[in-house]
Design a protein around this motif. Structure first.
Motif: not given
Length: 759
Positions: A249-274
């Protein structure tokens, strides 16, 4: 009194002596063993070549910890390692290392428990038991990221999940465990580990081209002095400073070469308050902002920010599994991502995944995820989460990294998944055939596993949704219940849909009739004529581009091909304009129809069937021939001349001299039994055998002997002829032009001689 005083003094003296002896024994038992090294910090200080490291330890606030009791493994960078680090980071010295960086350097070099080199390669089960000798290449460090002070949108505070998100029937549930800090792991490469994995220095240097493999390396560093025993652990001196490795997560977020693949992954993020982490963060920072646990859709192989390895698809967690196991991900560069997206989404407008079924996004990402560490020398061998070997080579990997939770390959071409490149992908990637996809993807249909085999040639007949719905079928997940299914059917456009298992089975039969079994090669043209078995057990006939099924035989209307798709690597797909309907009539009805349309071939046999005790004149069913999903038959019908000869030979009632049929249904039990045996012996039980040159064997008939034994026929199959040998050793052949007649999971053939049931 004097005597009492004297006795008391003696007693006190004895106690003093005894106490002194016990103290000496106590001190001796707990005395620091001779030869045990000083604590880690004191040893580093005394050795003289760790001045930079001790300064960083002081700045990080770890002097006290490393000067006292504990049980650590410390990968200690020497002064030369720091001099290289200063140069690489463009800083002048430890004075320019801030507290945060100092803490990350120290904590990431600090591993829980003390290990010699020979112990580091052993995988430890929960409870400390060692197993899997030579399997381990990672250990948990004291470093973890904890709460990130910048979140996503309205979520100001975010923490990475420490367990993969769980998905049950498409509903995501957080499996985050409070108290687990999601510590990062540090990789190392020993001779034992490399030997166990069948790897060499070449595997190591793919990831660390600027380093030399010496048999004991920690990330890019070489261990130059190992197994230095300390009072509170073990020291291994290394020649490089290692900053905490990034997660996927951290690596592809910091590397612009994978921004489109990361955006697709971001569409599947799941959050829960803790609440637990929210409170911890409040105590530490005074901020009352809610802390959200961030994970990724549970249908993915894993959450890319989880530092703790879990076997994909398994919710349970093994505490030390990360010591020996790792995920692998291949991330397409932006250019590779766009090219593949355009290719597979041509029917969705070429551009975006958001207009496609969610499963396409899931499958696309999962096809780039491996549940194991995929080492360079094994690049083409491991299977991804979809059980596929990669379509790429190591040359396609333009970026190769060992991350904290995975092996990472940045690739200049997307992996071509079987679900997209095979015939399965044609209806999958076509919005006009969503109902076909739903049936194919259902595990109960068995279609997906068959059609996604890239090495098996396939031919598919696909019905667009409009054809399926016009036939009365629909799919509605809201209709699922304890006794109902998503698949429904209505008898007319004005009728209500009914949802039950029968209609689900009927829908599957409809779709599976389009999966033609052509293992020797796909049908590149339907312009000639032929007959092909389908996965449903039904046969399909074609002639001059027209298609017939048992259902179209009833209606007399053939099916047309509207479009051909030959883009798949394993076959061809034909779109059709009508349902691949199956008959609901019994075999007797079709035999009657043939007796009317082709009396010379079928009428005499039909007369005996229709007047026999085996026949139900109302339902047209023949006793012994069932219509269930697992029942298949072949009916071998002697033509009229053959029936005449059977009467002359005494195997059927009638006028023996002339071979004429009886004038009425036989009533004598012996004659009725002759007819029963004759009919049953001409029906193969359990298999439909077409005249196509394929199936050939000894086959059971419906006839059993008086002693209960089965009877057999032998069939030699030629492309335009069957040669059938009966129990008496006599042979007969089919009348080809009148054979391959379609019925209810049954084929009907005309034969030129009768089969003798008497041995």
């Amino acid at each position: 009194m004097t005597r009492l005083f004297t006795s008391s003094c003696c007693f006190l003296f004895f106690l003093t002596v005894l106490s002194g002896c016990q103290k000496k024994e106590f001190d001796a038992f707990y005395e620091r063993p001779a030869g045990l090294g000083d604590p880690i910090y004191q040893q580093l200080e005394a050795r003289g070549n760790f001045k930079h490291l001790t300064a960083v330890i002081d700045k990080a606030g770890y002097k006290d910890i490393l000067s006292k009791t504990g049980w650590w493994t410390f990968f200690a960078p020497n002064d030369a390692a720091f001099e290289r680090f200063f140069k690489d980071q463009n800083i002048k010295g430890t004075a320019e290392i801030n507290d945060s960086m100092a803490t990350s350097i120290v904590k990431y070099a600090l591993v829980y428990n003390a290990y010699r080199k020979d112990q580091l390669s052993n995988y430890q089960m929960a409870g400390g038991a060692e197993t899997g000798l030579g399997f381990a290449f990672k250990r948990k460090t004291a470093y973890y990221d904890w709460v990130q002070q910048k979140g996503d949108g309205v979520r100001a505070k975010v923490i990475a999940t420490n367990r993969n998100v769980q998905s049950v029937r498409g509903v995501n549930t957080s499996a985050y465990v409070d108290g687990d800090n999601n510590n990062k792991y540090i990789p190392y490469f020993t001779t034992a580990f490399m030997a166990t994995g069948g790897m060499s220095a070449g595997d190591y240097n793919v990831f660390y081209p600027g380093s030399t493999y010496n048999g004991f390396n920690v990330a890019a560093a070489a261990v130059v002095n190992m197994d230095i025993s300390a009072e509170n652990g073990m020291i291994h001196e290394v020649d490089r400073v290692t900053l905490p490795l990034k997660s996927i997560d951290q690596y592809i977020s910091s590397n612009a070469n994978y921004s489109e693949f990361k955006a697709l992954l971001d569409s599947l993020k799941f959050y829960v308050s803790n609440a637990y982490q929210t409170h911890r963060n409040f105590v530490a920072t005074g901020s009352s902002d809610s802390v959200y646990v961030k994970g990724y859709n549970g249908l993915l192989a894993y959450s890319i920010n989880n530092e703790n390895y879990q076997q994909p698809g398994v919710n349970s967690y093994l505490a030390n599994e990360s010591q020996k196991s790792s995920w692998t991900i291949m991330a397409p560069t932006n250019e590779a991502f766009r090219a593949y997206r355009k290719k597979i989404l041509a029917k969705y407008g070429n551009s975006f995944f958001k207009s496609t079924p969610p499963s396409i996004v899931i499958d696309f990402i999962n096809s780039h995820m491996w549940p194991t560490a995929l080492w360079p020398s094994k690049f083409a061998q491991g299977q991804n989460y979809l059980l596929e070997t990669t379509t790429l080579s190591l040359d396609n990997a333009v970026d190769k990294q060992i991350l904290s939770n995975a092996v990472f390959y940045g690739v200049n071409q997307a992996h071509s998944s079987n679900v997209f490149r095979t015939v399965y992908g044609v209806p999958y990637l076509d919005p006009a055939t969503n109902l076909t996809l739903l049936a194919y993807a259902d595990g109960g249909s068995g279609v997906k596993i068959y059609t996604t085999q890239p090495g098996v040639r396939q031919t598919l007949l696909v019905m667009p949704d409009a054809v399926v719905t016009a036939a009365g079928y629909r799919y509605n997940e809201g209709s699922i219940g304890t006794t109902t299914t998503a698949w429904g059917y209505r008898t007319s456009p004005t009728a209500s849909y009914s949802h039950n298992q029968i209609y689900r089975d009927n829908a599957f039969r409809l779709f599976k009739t389009g999966i033609l079994l052509t293992p020797t090669g796909e049908l590149t043209s339907l312009g000639g004529s032929g007959i092909v078995e389908s996965q449903s057990g039904d046969y399909v006939r074609y002639r001059n581009g027209k298609i017939q099924t048992s259902g179209t035989v009833d209606t007399g209307i053939d099916i047309n091909i509207t479009k051909t798709d030959a883009t798949s690597i394993n076959g061809i797909v034909y779109y059709v304009d009508a349902p691949l309907a199956f008959t609901d009539k019994n075999v007797g009805q079709h035999l009657q129809n043939l007796a009317t349309s082709d009396p010379t071939r079928f009428s005499s046999f039909y007369w005996f069937v229709s007047t026999s005790s085996l026949y139900n004149a109302t339902t047209k069913a023949i006793s012994g021939m069932n219509t269930g999903i697992d029942n298949k038959y072949t009916m071998l019908v002697p033509d009229n001349a053959a029936i005449t000869q059977a009467i002359k030979d005494g195997l059927l009632p009638g006028t023996k001299a002339t071979g004429a049929l009886p004038t009425a249904a036989p009533t004598a039990e012996a004659q009725k039994d002759q007819v029963r045996k004759f009919i049953l012996y001409h029906i193969i039980n359990g298999e439909s055998v077409a005249v196509d040159g394929k199936k050939a064997d000894n086959y059971l008939t419906l006839l059993q002997t008086e002693s209960g034994d089965n009877t057999l026929l032998n069939i030699l199959n030629q492309p335009s002829n069957l040669i059938i040998t009966d129990r008496a050793g006599r042979t007969t052949q089919v009348n080809f032009s009148s054979s391959n007649q379609l019925s209810n999971r049954t084929l009907i053939h005309s034969i030129s001689n009768y089969l003798n049931y008497n041995k």
